[in-house]
Scaffold this motif. Structure first.
Motif, PDB file in Angstrom:
ATOM      1  N   ASP A  46      18.698 -12.017  51.030  1.00  0.00           N
ATOM      2  CA  ASP A  46      17.948 -13.358  51.401  1.00  0.00           C
ATOM      3  C   ASP A  46      17.761 -13.918  50.456  1.00  0.00           C
ATOM      4  O   ASP A  46      18.006 -13.783  48.767  1.00  0.00           O
ATOM      5  CB  ASP A  46      16.161 -12.495  51.390  1.00  0.00           C
ATOM      6  CG  ASP A  46      15.234 -13.357  51.272  1.00  0.00           C
ATOM      7  OD1 ASP A  46      15.668 -13.987  51.177  1.00  0.00           O
ATOM      8  OD2 ASP A  46      14.046 -12.522  51.566  1.00  0.00           O
ATOM      9  N   SER A  48      16.438 -16.497  48.613  1.00  0.00           N
ATOM     10  CA  SER A  48      15.533 -16.842  47.980  1.00  0.00           C
ATOM     11  C   SER A  48      15.431 -15.777  47.015  1.00  0.00           C
ATOM     12  O   SER A  48      14.944 -16.574  45.567  1.00  0.00           O
ATOM     13  CB  SER A  48      13.936 -16.679  48.932  1.00  0.00           C
ATOM     14  OG  SER A  48      13.909 -15.565  49.163  1.00  0.00           O
ATOM     15  N   LEU A  49      15.999 -14.799  47.360  1.00  0.00           N
ATOM     16  CA  LEU A  49      15.616 -13.613  46.071  1.00  0.00           C
ATOM     17  C   LEU A  49      17.316 -13.497  44.837  1.00  0.00           C
ATOM     18  O   LEU A  49      17.020 -12.999  43.891  1.00  0.00           O
ATOM     19  CB  LEU A  49      16.057 -12.004  46.214  1.00  0.00           C
ATOM     20  CG  LEU A  49      14.184 -12.145  47.230  1.00  0.00           C
ATOM     21  CD1 LEU A  49      14.595 -10.780  47.734  1.00  0.00           C
ATOM     22  CD2 LEU A  49      13.205 -12.202  46.129  1.00  0.00           C
ATOM     23  N   GLU A  50      18.182 -13.920  45.490  1.00  0.00           N
ATOM     24  CA  GLU A  50      19.534 -13.967  44.563  1.00  0.00           C
ATOM     25  C   GLU A  50      19.838 -13.211  44.631  1.00  0.00           C
ATOM     26  O   GLU A  50      20.304 -13.145  42.711  1.00  0.00           O
ATOM     27  CB  GLU A  50      19.626 -16.256  44.164  1.00  0.00           C
ATOM     28  CG  GLU A  50      18.870 -16.920  44.457  1.00  0.00           C
ATOM     29  CD  GLU A  50      18.835 -18.577  43.322  1.00  0.00           C
ATOM     30  OE1 GLU A  50      19.309 -17.823  42.012  1.00  0.00           O
ATOM     31  OE2 GLU A  50      19.209 -18.930  43.720  1.00  0.00           O
ATOM     32  N   LEU A  51      19.878 -12.118  44.875  1.00  0.00           N
ATOM     33  CA  LEU A  51      20.815 -10.873  44.395  1.00  0.00           C
ATOM     34  C   LEU A  51      21.938 -10.472  44.473  1.00  0.00           C
ATOM     35  O   LEU A  51      22.479 -10.885  45.683  1.00  0.00           O
ATOM     36  CB  LEU A  51      19.447  -9.883  44.493  1.00  0.00           C
ATOM     37  CG  LEU A  51      18.483  -9.930  43.972  1.00  0.00           C
ATOM     38  CD1 LEU A  51      16.949  -8.804  45.493  1.00  0.00           C
ATOM     39  CD2 LEU A  51      17.453  -9.100  43.075  1.00  0.00           C
ATOM     40  N   CYS A 104       7.442 -11.060  47.938  1.00  0.00           N
ATOM     41  CA  CYS A 104       7.677 -10.865  46.530  1.00  0.00           C
ATOM     42  C   CYS A 104       9.066 -12.494  46.857  1.00  0.00           C
ATOM     43  O   CYS A 104       9.578 -12.729  47.966  1.00  0.00           O
ATOM     44  CB  CYS A 104       8.767  -9.312  46.223  1.00  0.00           C
ATOM     45  SG  CYS A 104       9.785  -9.194  47.143  1.00  0.00           S
ATOM     46  N   ALA A 105       8.875 -13.375  45.324  1.00  0.00           N
ATOM     47  CA  ALA A 105      10.265 -14.749  45.438  1.00  0.00           C
ATOM     48  C   ALA A 105      11.256 -14.301  44.449  1.00  0.00           C
ATOM     49  O   ALA A 105      12.017 -15.908  44.515  1.00  0.00           O
ATOM     50  CB  ALA A 105       9.448 -15.746  45.943  1.00  0.00           C
ATOM     51  N   SER A 106      11.065 -13.478  43.534  1.00  0.00           N
ATOM     52  CA  SER A 106      12.052 -13.359  42.427  1.00  0.00           C
ATOM     53  C   SER A 106      11.651 -12.031  42.452  1.00  0.00           C
ATOM     54  O   SER A 106      10.809 -11.336  42.610  1.00  0.00           O
ATOM     55  CB  SER A 106      10.696 -14.103  41.777  1.00  0.00           C
ATOM     56  OG  SER A 106       9.683 -13.586  41.198  1.00  0.00           O
ATOM     57  N   ARG A 107      12.419 -12.122  41.163  1.00  0.00           N
ATOM     58  CA  ARG A 107      13.256 -10.530  40.534  1.00  0.00           C
ATOM     59  C   ARG A 107      12.261 -10.698  39.816  1.00  0.00           C
ATOM     60  O   ARG A 107      11.494  -9.088  40.690  1.00  0.00           O
ATOM     61  CB  ARG A 107      14.413 -10.665  39.382  1.00  0.00           C
ATOM     62  CG  ARG A 107      15.807 -11.194  40.667  1.00  0.00           C
ATOM     63  CD  ARG A 107      16.933 -10.783  39.017  1.00  0.00           C
ATOM     64  NE  ARG A 107      17.804 -11.416  39.828  1.00  0.00           N
ATOM     65  CZ  ARG A 107      19.014 -11.738  39.775  1.00  0.00           C
ATOM     66  NH1 ARG A 107      19.372 -11.435  38.295  1.00  0.00           N
ATOM     67  NH2 ARG A 107      20.525 -11.882  40.410  1.00  0.00           N
ATOM     68  N   PRO A 108      11.191 -10.536  39.291  1.00  0.00           N
ATOM     69  CA  PRO A 108      10.326  -9.675  38.582  1.00  0.00           C
ATOM     70  C   PRO A 108       9.244  -9.670  39.786  1.00  0.00           C
ATOM     71  O   PRO A 108       8.564  -8.746  39.462  1.00  0.00           O
ATOM     72  CB  PRO A 108      10.041 -11.138  37.451  1.00  0.00           C
ATOM     73  CG  PRO A 108      10.157 -12.018  37.302  1.00  0.00           C
ATOM     74  CD  PRO A 108      11.307 -12.109  38.754  1.00  0.00           C
ATOM     75  N   ALA A 109       8.664 -10.813  40.173  1.00  0.00           N
ATOM     76  CA  ALA A 109       8.239  -9.565  41.668  1.00  0.00           C
ATOM     77  C   ALA A 109       8.721  -8.530  42.583  1.00  0.00           C
ATOM     78  O   ALA A 109       8.219  -7.586  42.883  1.00  0.00           O
ATOM     79  CB  ALA A 109       8.071 -11.053  42.952  1.00  0.00           C
TER      80      ALA A 109
END
Length: 176
Positions: A46, A48-51, A104-109
């Motif tokens: 994904d 959008s998460l840039e993981l 969720c759309a971010s690392r903290p989320a």
């Protein structure tokens, strides 16, 4: 007043507890590693998460560790209040956690979603189910836990990953 079933046909209430607790343990799957493990490749893909794999692993490790630290407090609640109210709270928390992961759309989320999935699913609901079985089964506790464990393993390690992959293929990981 006569009973609709003959006495010999009655099923002891502890069997309904065993069935209910086994189903509750199966329902913890979204918070268990086999359930989350199916979603991991799709989280990494994904954009959008840039993981990275390392970042995802670290988020999962920290969320799992923090949730584990809070479980003794939940266990105290179960000991003092019984299983009904904590089971309802854990079920609601797990349900909301699934929606949180999908949104969720971010690392903290993602951290919050993993924390909630691990705390409510892998931790709280599982604790309630095990406590319920242990409360109703004394002499045959080992047999009851073994039967529940076998059913949970078959579903969680066998059927669930296949179902999740199918749901992901049909609608994407956020819908599964």
């Amino acid at each position: 007043m006569s009973s609709p079933l003959p006495c010999h046909a009655r099923v002891h209430y502890s069997y309904s507890i065993l069935l209910s607790a086994t189903l509750a343990k199966i329902c913890t799957a979204p918070g268990q590693s086999p359930g989350i493990g199916v979603v991991v490749p799709f989280l990494l893909a994904d954009a959008s998460l840039e993981l990275t794999n390392t970042a995802l692993t670290l988020i999962y490790l920290l969320a799992t560790s923090l949730s584990a630290l809070l479980l003794p407090f939940f266990g105290s609640l179960v000991s003092s209040r019984g299983v009904r109210l904590p089971a309802a709270g854990a079920s609601l928390g797990l349900s909301l956690s699934c929606f949180l992961l999908a949104a969720c759309a971010s690392r903290p989320a993602l951290f919050l979603a993993f924390f909630c999935l691990r705390f409510f699913g892998q931790g709280c609901l599982f604790t309630v189910a095990v406590t319920a079985i242990n409360g109703w089964w004394v002499k045959k506790r080992g047999r009851a836990m073994g039967a529940a464990g076998a059913a949970v393993s078959a579903v969680m390690l066998g059927l669930l990953p296949l179902l999740l992959r199918r749901l992901i293929g049909d609608g994407g990981w956020r819908h599964a």
